[in-house]
Enzyme design. Structure first.
Site, mmCIF file in Angstrom:
data_model
loop_
_atom_site.group_PDB
_atom_site.id
_atom_site.type_symbol
_atom_site.label_atom_id
_atom_site.label_comp_id
_atom_site.label_asym_id
_atom_site.label_seq_id
_atom_site.Cartn_x
_atom_site.Cartn_y
_atom_site.Cartn_z
ATOM 1 C CG PHE A 162 -1.834 1.233 1.210
ATOM 2 C CD1 PHE A 162 -2.978 1.240 0.423
ATOM 3 C CD2 PHE A 162 -1.520 2.376 1.931
ATOM 4 C CE1 PHE A 162 -3.803 2.368 0.379
ATOM 5 C CE2 PHE A 162 -2.341 3.500 1.892
ATOM 6 C CZ PHE A 162 -3.486 3.485 1.115
ATOM 7 C CG ASP A 192 5.584 3.467 1.740
ATOM 8 O OD1 ASP A 192 5.642 4.160 2.778
ATOM 9 O OD2 ASP A 192 4.536 3.293 1.100
ATOM 10 C CE LYS A 206 -0.768 6.038 7.567
ATOM 11 N NZ LYS A 206 -0.502 5.129 6.464
HETATM 12 C C1 PLP Z 1 -0.699 5.416 4.997
HETATM 13 C C2 PLP Z 1 0.338 4.965 4.048
HETATM 14 C C3 PLP Z 1 0.574 5.648 2.843
HETATM 15 C C4 PLP Z 1 -0.270 6.804 2.383
HETATM 16 O O1 PLP Z 1 -0.189 7.895 3.258
HETATM 17 P P1 PLP Z 1 -1.287 9.065 3.162
HETATM 18 O O2 PLP Z 1 -0.816 10.083 4.169
HETATM 19 O O3 PLP Z 1 -2.609 8.454 3.501
HETATM 20 O O4 PLP Z 1 -1.266 9.583 1.772
HETATM 21 C C5 PLP Z 1 1.595 5.203 2.038
HETATM 22 N N1 PLP Z 1 2.355 4.148 2.394
HETATM 23 C C6 PLP Z 1 2.165 3.479 3.548
HETATM 24 C C7 PLP Z 1 3.069 2.346 3.898
HETATM 25 C C8 PLP Z 1 1.145 3.850 4.412
HETATM 26 O O5 PLP Z 1 0.949 3.169 5.542
#
Ligand code: PLP
Length: 404
Positions: A135, A221, A250
């Site tokens: 994701f 990521d 986050k």
């Molecule tokens: C939440 C998340 C995203 C996206 O972040 P947003 O602030 O919602 O755009 C991307 N990668 C990972 C691993 C995430 O947990």
């Protein structure tokens, strides 16, 4: 105010929201308007890294709010420079680009990787290898990178240039990495939304070697895993395999919307004036809060304490899984990024936890995610365990499960 399903709301119907509206929070606790208290083990999905209303963050935000909110990136923003220097000093990176979200940090990472090859004389190298279950966000490029059909359906042609491989298929990876159009490999060191699925450290080392062998950039990521969540500042430290580019968001804002794309000097060499931009990214409010988050997380001994508490929490949960094998299958994760792989449907457990006054988050692969604030105390972990145990006991009784 609690909304009943028949209330007509002018909001997009993109979320099936729980009928709960919180009014205030303090530390690990959340409170509704009518005075019900919940332990927050979801943290706004891994965002409220230091809990709610942390005094140091509140004062950083309110102090900045009295002075200056926004100027744009046409001017120098001292908080950006300070934060970038601190991130560089504590990671692999030399450079930072600030954003407002995780998806935007990933967009910057993808653009950085493609530009690198473009200015290196290889404009044909633009493809990015990603992994099933990943994701990376909800923009058009990041849904293509994540590759999940349910997020792509109905939004027109998928953005070109993302090749998704099965999680753990080394053979396919070796073959794909040798492709002449490949620019980079993008991976979450621990899949968050995908169900707290860890990439073994030796696999990250293998990816690093594969990237070096073929001249590819390695992109992590760490939007969910970063800033102490796993007990290290960034989770790649567990493996020792550093990336060339990394997205963080986050927890880095502690609840203030922000993110950052980090890169080495070499990887960022294509990002010259005019190639990328943002109106809000790195604004003074976000920088004040994020610098305050780092004040706490980078303090001597803080992460060591996170690792100690996380071990205690995980051992307690493992013992619970032993006692309720019909409810919880296994415990996954690293540090305070914890997944309960369930035997019962994860939403049943989340409902049972809510009935016990605990907020938790679902994840893929039938997992319940526990993402407590890093400031949670051992006593609070014990209190959480009592509630989690009560929820597991409720689901373990066949009669009660039938009536649920
Ligand atoms: C939440 C998340 C995203 C996206 O972040 P947003 O602030 O919602 O755009 C991307 N990668 C990972 C691993 C995430 O947990």
């Amino acid at each position: 105010m609690n909304q009943t399903p028949q209330d007509k709301s002018p909001l997009y119907e993109t979320y099936a929201r729980a009928p709960l509206a919180f009014e205030r929070g303090e530390g690990v606790w959340l409170e509704t308007r009518d005075g019900r208290r919940f332990m927050d083990l979801a943290g706004g999905i891994a965002v409220n890294l230091l809990g709610h209303a942390h005094p140091h963050l509140v004062s950083a935000l309110t102090d900045q709010a009295q002075k200056l909110w926004h100027t744009s990136n046409l001017y120098e923003i001292p908080g950006q420079r300070r934060l970038a220097e601190r991130l560089a000093a504590n990671t692999f990176a030399d450079r930072a680009f600030f954003t407002n979200s995780g998806a935007e940090a990933l967009e910057c990472a993808i653009k950085t990787a493609r530009r690198y090859h473009h200015v290196s004389g290889h404009p044909e190298r633009y493809r990015i290898i990603t992994f099933e279950g990943a994701f990376h966000g909800r923009t058009l490029a990041t849904i293509a990178a994540g590759g999940q059909a349910k997020y792509l359906e109905g939004f027109g042609p998928k953005v070109e240039g993302f090749d998704q491989l099965a999680f753990g298929d080394h053979e396919a990876l070796r073959e794909a990495a040798a492709g002449p159009e490949v620019a980079a490999i993008l991976i979450e060191p621990i899949q968050g939304e995908g169900g707290i699925r860890s990439v073994p450290p030796q696999c990250l080392v293998g990816l690093r070697e594969l990237c070096d062998e073929h001249g590819l950039l390695l992109i992590y990521d760490e939007v969910q895993t970063g800033v102490g969540r796993t007990g290290r500042f960034y989770s790649y430290e567990h493996s020792g395999a550093a990336p060339d580019i990394m997205a963080s968001a986050k927890g880095i804002g502690g609840g203030f919307p922000m993110g950052v794309c980090l890169a080495t000097d070499e990887a960022a060499k294509g990002m010259t004036p005019g190639t990328h931009g943002t109106t809000y990214g790195g604004n003074p409010l976000a920088m004040a809060v994020s610098n305050a988050v780092l004040d706490v997380v980078l303090e001597d001994g803080f992460l060591k304490e996170v690792r100690r508490k996380a071990l205690f929490f995980k051992q307690s949960l493992a013992s619970l899984a032993d006692r309720y094998p019909d409810v919880v299958e296994t415990i996954r994760g690293e540090g305070l990024l914890i997944g309960l792989k369930m035997q019962v449907p994860n939403y049943e457990m989340i409902g049972a936890l809510r009935a016990e006054g605990v907020v938790a988050a679902p994840a893929g692969d039938n997992v319940v995610r526990l993402l407590p604030p890093l400031i949670i105390t051992e006593d609070e972990i014990r209190a959480a365990m009592e509630r989690i145990e009560a929820a597991a006991a409720a689901l373990s009784t066949p009669a009660q499960r039938a009536s649920a």
